[in-house]
Design a protein around this motif. Structure first.
Motif, short mmCIF file in Angstrom:
data_model
loop_
_atom_site.label_atom_id
_atom_site.label_comp_id
_atom_site.label_asym_id
_atom_site.label_seq_id
_atom_site.Cartn_x
_atom_site.Cartn_y
_atom_site.Cartn_z
N ALA A 71 0.84 -1.20 0.00
CA ALA A 71 0.00 0.00 0.00
C ALA A 71 0.87 1.25 0.00
O ALA A 71 0.60 2.21 -0.73
N HIS A 72 1.92 1.23 0.80
CA HIS A 72 2.86 2.36 0.84
C HIS A 72 3.51 2.54 -0.54
O HIS A 72 3.62 3.66 -1.04
N LEU A 73 3.91 1.42 -1.14
CA LEU A 73 4.51 1.47 -2.47
C LEU A 73 3.53 2.06 -3.48
O LEU A 73 3.91 2.88 -4.33
N GLY A 74 2.27 1.66 -3.39
CA GLY A 74 1.26 2.19 -4.29
C GLY A 74 1.11 3.70 -4.16
O GLY A 74 0.99 4.42 -5.15
N MET A 75 1.12 4.19 -2.94
CA MET A 75 1.01 5.63 -2.73
C MET A 75 2.24 6.37 -3.25
O MET A 75 2.15 7.48 -3.77
N LEU A 76 3.40 5.73 -3.16
CA LEU A 76 4.63 6.34 -3.70
C LEU A 76 4.55 6.44 -5.22
O LEU A 76 4.91 7.46 -5.81
N TYR A 77 4.08 5.36 -5.85
CA TYR A 77 3.91 5.40 -7.32
C TYR A 77 2.93 6.51 -7.70
O TYR A 77 3.14 7.21 -8.69
N ALA A 78 1.87 6.67 -6.93
CA ALA A 78 0.91 7.74 -7.21
C ALA A 78 1.57 9.11 -7.08
O ALA A 78 1.30 10.01 -7.88
N GLN A 79 2.45 9.28 -6.10
CA GLN A 79 3.15 10.55 -5.92
C GLN A 79 4.02 10.92 -7.11
O GLN A 79 4.16 12.09 -7.43
#
Length: 141
Positions: A71-79
């Motif tokens: 989930a953290h990785l997903g939010m980083l990709y979104a950033q």
């Protein structure tokens, strides 16, 4: 009496030595620390690189990544503006930890309207493609 104590001590020590972690955390704790305390040291791109390496290591060791890391990785990709990577990582979190489904579906529906929320067979392929893309980018650097 002494013999009983020695046997008990041996059992206690052997049980402590045999415990292993259920999940692979990798560098996640230090990464979070750096993200808040030394943000210049933990940019989203750098965090993606570190988490991706941790995921590859865990896969080689046949360990499961800890809850929340995808989930953290997903939010980083979104950033960094990578919608495909973000959705793939978020769906991977949901696949590995079904109890996160409501939260992950909410994140996806708000951040990426129109993206289907059901888990699909292409999830693993998208994640693998994303990892291969990251490896190619690292080789180019």
């Amino acid at each position: 009496m002494i013999k009983s104590i020695m046997i008990g001590l041996c059992i206690l020590l052997s049980s402590c030595a045999s415990q292993s972690s259920l999940y692979h955390w990798g560098n996640y704790e230090s990464l979070l620390y750096d993200m808040y305390v030394k943000p210049d040291k933990a940019t989203p791109v750098k965090q993606i690189e570190i988490i991706t390496k941790d995921i590859r290591f865990a896969q080689k060791q046949q360990k499961k990544m800890a809850p929340g890391i995808y989930a953290h990785l997903g939010m980083l990709y979104a950033q960094v503006g990578d919608e495909q990577g973000a959705v793939a990582a978020l769906k991977m979190e949901k696949t590995l930890y079904p109890e996160s489904q409501v939260m992950i579906d909410g994140l996806i529906s708000r951040a990426f309207p129109g993206v289907p929320l059901d888990s699909d067979d292409q999830l693993t392929d998208a994640t693998e493609a994303k990892n291969e893309n990251n490896e190619a980018n690292q080789d180019a650097n």
